[in-house]
Design a protein around this motif. Structure first.
Motif, PDB file in Angstrom:
ATOM      1  N   ALA A   1       0.760  -1.090   0.231  1.00 47.62           N
ATOM      2  CA  ALA A   1      -0.033  -0.076   0.026  1.00 47.62           C
ATOM      3  C   ALA A   1       1.031   1.269  -0.102  1.00 47.62           C
ATOM      4  O   ALA A   1       1.856   1.233   0.636  1.00 47.62           O
ATOM      5  N   ASP A   2       0.483   2.307  -0.638  1.00 49.18           N
ATOM      6  CA  ASP A   2       1.298   3.461  -0.817  1.00 49.18           C
ATOM      7  C   ASP A   2       1.166   4.229   0.415  1.00 49.18           C
ATOM      8  O   ASP A   2       0.316   4.236   1.008  1.00 49.18           O
ATOM      9  N   GLU A   3       2.314   5.160   0.690  1.00 50.29           N
ATOM     10  CA  GLU A   3       2.231   5.875   1.828  1.00 50.29           C
ATOM     11  C   GLU A   3       1.367   6.873   1.696  1.00 50.29           C
ATOM     12  O   GLU A   3       1.094   7.502   0.839  1.00 50.29           O
ATOM     13  N   LYS A   4       0.674   7.153   2.947  1.00 49.77           N
ATOM     14  CA  LYS A   4      -0.310   8.212   3.028  1.00 49.77           C
ATOM     15  C   LYS A   4      -1.536   7.703   2.446  1.00 49.77           C
ATOM     16  O   LYS A   4      -2.839   8.466   2.295  1.00 49.77           O
ATOM     17  N   SER A   5      -1.860   6.686   1.642  1.00 45.51           N
ATOM     18  CA  SER A   5      -3.159   6.116   1.540  1.00 45.51           C
ATOM     19  C   SER A   5      -3.992   5.814   2.444  1.00 45.51           C
ATOM     20  O   SER A   5      -3.252   5.426   3.691  1.00 45.51           O
ATOM     21  N   LYS A   6      -5.115   5.572   2.290  1.00 41.93           N
ATOM     22  CA  LYS A   6      -6.168   5.185   3.350  1.00 41.93           C
ATOM     23  C   LYS A   6      -6.792   3.762   3.365  1.00 41.93           C
ATOM     24  O   LYS A   6      -7.123   3.455   1.941  1.00 41.93           O
ATOM     25  N   VAL A   7      -6.636   3.101   4.193  1.00 44.25           N
ATOM     26  CA  VAL A   7      -7.039   1.549   4.153  1.00 44.25           C
ATOM     27  C   VAL A   7      -7.678   1.368   5.518  1.00 44.25           C
ATOM     28  O   VAL A   7      -7.679   2.266   6.410  1.00 44.25           O
ATOM     29  N   SER A   8      -8.416   0.319   5.621  1.00 47.52           N
ATOM     30  CA  SER A   8      -9.268  -0.050   6.586  1.00 47.52           C
ATOM     31  C   SER A   8      -8.063  -0.420   7.655  1.00 47.52           C
ATOM     32  O   SER A   8      -7.112  -1.138   7.484  1.00 47.52           O
ATOM     33  N   LYS A   9      -8.615  -0.225   8.944  1.00 49.78           N
ATOM     34  CA  LYS A   9      -7.911  -0.581  10.196  1.00 49.78           C
ATOM     35  C   LYS A   9      -7.692  -2.335  10.155  1.00 49.78           C
ATOM     36  O   LYS A   9      -8.527  -2.754   9.927  1.00 49.78           O
ATOM     37  N   ASP A  10      -6.605  -2.799  10.588  1.00 47.40           N
ATOM     38  CA  ASP A  10      -6.178  -4.124  10.720  1.00 47.40           C
ATOM     39  C   ASP A  10      -5.989  -4.724   9.352  1.00 47.40           C
ATOM     40  O   ASP A  10      -5.834  -5.769   9.432  1.00 47.40           O
ATOM     41  N   THR A  11      -5.958  -3.721   8.398  1.00 48.33           N
ATOM     42  CA  THR A  11      -5.423  -4.392   6.988  1.00 48.33           C
ATOM     43  C   THR A  11      -3.997  -4.962   7.153  1.00 48.33           C
ATOM     44  O   THR A  11      -3.135  -4.443   7.737  1.00 48.33           O
ATOM     45  N   ALA A  12      -3.920  -6.202   6.480  1.00 47.31           N
ATOM     46  CA  ALA A  12      -2.505  -6.688   6.406  1.00 47.31           C
ATOM     47  C   ALA A  12      -1.740  -6.040   5.366  1.00 47.31           C
ATOM     48  O   ALA A  12      -2.088  -5.985   4.171  1.00 47.31           O
ATOM     49  N   ILE A  13      -0.427  -5.532   5.667  1.00 42.28           N
ATOM     50  CA  ILE A  13       0.379  -4.655   4.463  1.00 42.28           C
ATOM     51  C   ILE A  13       1.534  -5.735   4.289  1.00 42.28           C
ATOM     52  O   ILE A  13       2.382  -6.065   5.343  1.00 42.28           O
ATOM     53  N   ASP A  14       1.755  -6.069   3.066  1.00 43.59           N
ATOM     54  CA  ASP A  14       2.879  -7.119   2.559  1.00 43.59           C
ATOM     55  C   ASP A  14       4.025  -6.021   2.553  1.00 43.59           C
ATOM     56  O   ASP A  14       4.087  -5.001   1.872  1.00 43.59           O
ATOM     57  N   LEU A  15       5.257  -6.623   2.738  1.00 43.10           N
ATOM     58  CA  LEU A  15       6.620  -5.592   2.516  1.00 43.10           C
ATOM     59  C   LEU A  15       7.344  -6.557   1.768  1.00 43.10           C
ATOM     60  O   LEU A  15       7.449  -7.904   1.622  1.00 43.10           O
ATOM     61  N   VAL A  16       8.093  -5.877   1.036  1.00 36.44           N
ATOM     62  CA  VAL A  16       9.547  -6.547   0.185  1.00 36.44           C
ATOM     63  C   VAL A  16      10.904  -5.861   1.049  1.00 36.44           C
ATOM     64  O   VAL A  16      10.904  -4.750   1.193  1.00 36.44           O
ATOM     65  N   VAL A  17      11.606  -6.905   1.616  1.00 34.70           N
ATOM     66  CA  VAL A  17      12.888  -6.135   2.155  1.00 34.70           C
ATOM     67  C   VAL A  17      14.088  -6.720   1.352  1.00 34.70           C
ATOM     68  O   VAL A  17      13.861  -7.644   0.784  1.00 34.70           O
ATOM     69  N   ALA A  18      15.081  -6.038   1.729  1.00 36.30           N
ATOM     70  CA  ALA A  18      16.307  -6.283   1.150  1.00 36.30           C
ATOM     71  C   ALA A  18      17.022  -7.567   1.748  1.00 36.30           C
ATOM     72  O   ALA A  18      16.897  -7.679   2.872  1.00 36.30           O
ATOM     73  N   THR A  19      17.702  -8.370   0.851  1.00 36.94           N
ATOM     74  CA  THR A  19      18.336  -9.483   1.303  1.00 36.94           C
ATOM     75  C   THR A  19      20.011  -9.048   2.025  1.00 36.94           C
ATOM     76  O   THR A  19      20.370  -9.913   2.911  1.00 36.94           O
ATOM     77  N   GLY A  20      20.484  -7.623   1.537  1.00 37.66           N
ATOM     78  CA  GLY A  20      21.628  -7.470   1.922  1.00 37.66           C
ATOM     79  C   GLY A  20      22.759  -8.149   1.254  1.00 37.66           C
ATOM     80  O   GLY A  20      23.818  -8.091   1.701  1.00 37.66           O
ATOM     81  N   THR A  21      22.478  -8.952   0.294  1.00 33.63           N
ATOM     82  CA  THR A  21      23.156  -9.541  -0.750  1.00 33.63           C
ATOM     83  C   THR A  21      22.859  -9.437  -2.245  1.00 33.63           C
ATOM     84  O   THR A  21      21.790  -8.814  -2.616  1.00 33.63           O
ATOM     85  N   VAL A  22      23.915  -9.633  -3.051  1.00 36.36           N
ATOM     86  CA  VAL A  22      23.557  -9.807  -4.641  1.00 36.36           C
ATOM     87  C   VAL A  22      24.321 -10.806  -4.969  1.00 36.36           C
ATOM     88  O   VAL A  22      25.251 -11.483  -4.433  1.00 36.36           O
ATOM     89  N   THR A  23      23.745 -11.548  -6.459  1.00 31.18           N
ATOM     90  CA  THR A  23      24.182 -12.677  -6.603  1.00 31.18           C
ATOM     91  C   THR A  23      25.190 -12.326  -8.080  1.00 31.18           C
ATOM     92  O   THR A  23      25.029 -11.611  -8.815  1.00 31.18           O
ATOM     93  N   VAL A  24      26.484 -12.848  -7.775  1.00 33.06           N
ATOM     94  CA  VAL A  24      27.399 -12.716  -8.783  1.00 33.06           C
ATOM     95  C   VAL A  24      27.517 -14.166  -9.689  1.00 33.06           C
ATOM     96  O   VAL A  24      27.760 -15.215  -8.945  1.00 33.06           O
TER      97      VAL A  24
END
Length: 580
Positions: free
Chosen positions: A483-506
């Protein structure tokens, strides 16, 4: 016969060794035994020969035992298995021998505990609490015991209560045609519920009634109803009120009177709704406020009528018709005693109904100065206001978010619908504003713990977390959200996240056919530090390629990668033109 079988160390179905007898009841004998397959001691219950002749009963018995075997509770004696063996009598006739294999419990029957003398009140409460724990479990599993009595309750050496014979009572009672026959098999009618005595359909509340009888006996040392025959006792269950336990034993707290009286209500709907409610009320008597004698009398009148002995003469006449303890069905139609018994019971019920009707207050008549709050849930506020105004009531709107009720629709009222209030009273009308919304906070660039805290602060929940390589972002830092920052959603909505692995593939640049320059460019795009080492031991190519590299695969961001490339001179042909 069963004791002779035990002496010969008989083995049932090639698996269960039958040892010495440890108990005998109206429908079975119990033996100590041993499971030869699993190598464990067990209790073996072998059904009475009279019952085993009925093939329909054997089928019901097996199905009920299988249902009981699926229950696993510390308060229930486990049923491990059920089967059928055969034996040949002295005349050479083979007969079926139904049996069940149960948990071997070391302890005493509750009926033996009662027979030894008065049971301390804390112990009585604890024993019944254990029975209710077992019933709470079995009723959730859809199993009604039907034969709760001290003879079916074990107290282990450690003091644990264990209830046994779940499911067996149903198979037995379904095979019996009269109260007299059923009680011959199951034992005394002292623990029968009124619906069992009348042959009506039973449910979980029957077990609660029987448990109330057990509690009564633990508190007073006697059952609430006694008679010369099972049928005489059954009639008392149907028509007579029990004497409160404290009137028999003055040390019994009146709080327990109230519990017992409600458990023994003739009408199943006036008893505790379930075992959990019975258990909670019973446990509350330990430290709860004790009711007055008047309150106990009021409860008794509510449950059993203002004159509980008004049918005494009829009941006595009824019992005189049933003095034959061997009453069994010997003709196609019902015995004459049962016909007269049915007529007398109907007369008692008719008298009770007439008394109730003539003493009933006309509670359905609303006083002229009062109004009943109408049902307005599901209406728009405007329609709800009109409905309340028609009843001379004043509506007050209060908006309230709701996940289940549409925006602009009435959720409920206060006072609730059906409540009597004074004319011109104010009624609060709660109107849905739809789901409560919240603003999605900034998540990108936060660490995963900080992002989870930000979601919690905004009334949102963390959904799925997916990892993704990013050459510029440290491990577990949020790259994006569903969900975009500052957008309006229902309370208790589950927000999915993508996080960095801290690595890259060589990749392996040598095997992929990369030139040295292309490999350097690819590593630079991954924001890695590149070091090139020349290897003069091998001839350089044009363009130069990667001979080896280190490392390969997943590497931390901003780390160093070394590329090795051949830098030696190209080989020449020694057979030149110098000798010409």
């Amino acid at each position: 016969m069963e004791s002779d079988v035990a002496a010969e160390s008989r083995v049932l179905s090639g698996r269960y060794r039958v040892d010495e007898p440890i108990g005998h009841g109206g429908m079975a004998s119990v033996f100590r035994g041993y499971d030869l397959t699993l190598g464990r001691p067990v209790a073996i219950k072998i059904l009475d020969a009279e019952l085993s002749r009925d093939s329909a009963f054997r089928t019901r018995f097996r199905l009920e035992a299988q249902a009981a075997s699926r229950m696993s509770s510390p308060a229930i004696v486990r049923v491990y298995d059920a089967g059928e063996d055969t034996e040949v009598d002295d005349r050479g006739t083979a007969r079926a021998v139904p049996y069940i294999i149960m948990e071997l419990v070391h302890g005493r029957l509750l009926k033996d505990v009662i027979a030894e003398g008065p049971v301390p009140i804390p112990d009585a409460v604890r024993y019944v609490d254990g029975i209710l724990e077992a019933l709470e479990y079995s009723h959730r599993a859809g199993v009604v015991h039907r034969d709760i009595k001290p003879g079916n309750v074990m107290i282990t050496d450690a003091g644990q209560v264990k209830v046994m014979d779940f499911g067996i009572a149903r198979a037995v009672s379904d095979s019996s045609s009269t109260v007299a026959e059923t009680t011959t098999i199951l034992g005394t009618a002292a623990y029968f519920s009124p619906e069992q005595a009348k042959g009506d359909v039973v449910d979980a509340r029957t077990d609660l009634y029987s448990t109330g009888v057990v509690l009564y006996e633990l508190l007073t040392g006697r059952q609430p109803f006694r008679g010369d025959t099972p049928v005489a006792v059954a009639y008392q269950h149907v028509s007579e009120a029990p004497v409160p336990p404290s009137e028999i034993v003055d040390t019994v707290p009146r709080a327990l009177d109230a519990v017992v009286l409600q458990a023994l209500a003739k009408d199943p709907f006036q008893r505790f709704p379930d075992a959990a409610a019975f258990r909670e009320t019973l446990d509350a008597t330990v430290d709860g406020k004790e009711p007055s004698r008047r309150e106990v009398d009021t409860l008794s009148n509510t449950l059993y009528g203002p004159d509980p002995r008004q049918a005494a003469e009829t009941a006595r006449a009824l019992r005189q018709l049933s003095t034959d303890p061997t009453m069994k069905r010997t003709q196609a139609g019902p015995p004459a005693a049962w016909i007269w018994g049915g007529v007398a019971i109907l007369a008692v019920l008719l008298i009770s109904v007439l008394v109730w009707v003539f003493t009933l207050r006309p509670l359905n008549i609303v006083p002229s100065g009062s109004r009943i709050v109408p049902t307005v849930a599901g209406m728009t506020y405007e329609n709800a206001e009109q409905a309340l105004n028609k009843e001379d009531l004043v509506a007050k709107r209060v908006d309230k978010p709701s996940e289940t009720v549409d925006d602009g629709t009435v959720i409920s009222t206060d006072p609730d619908e059906g409540i009597s209030v004074q004319k011109d009273s104010q009624v609060t009308v709660y109107v849905s504003t739809g789901p409560e919304l919240t603003t999605v906070p900034k998540l990108e660039g936060l660490s995963l713990p900080d992002a989870e805290q930000a979601l919690d602060d905004a009334g949102l929940t963390l959904g799925q977390v997916r990892s993704e390589d990013d050459p510029a972002t440290e491990k577990d830092v949020v790259l994006s959200a569903s969900a975009d920052e500052k957008s309006k959603v229902s309370k208790d909505t589950a927000i999915d996240l993508v996080v960095a692995t801290g690595t890259v593939t060589v990749i392996n640049f040598d095997q992929e056919g990369y030139t040295l320059e292309d490999a350097q460019n690819a590593l630079t795009e991954l924001k890695l530090t590149v070091t090139v080492q020349d290897d003069p031991s091998c001839a350089a190519s044009d363009p130069r390629t990667v001979k080896t590299q280190n490392p390969i695969g997943e590497v931390p961001i901003h780390s160093e990668v070394t590329l090795v490339s051949c830098s030696g001179a190209a080989e020449t042909d020694d057979t030149g033109d110098d000798g010409q």
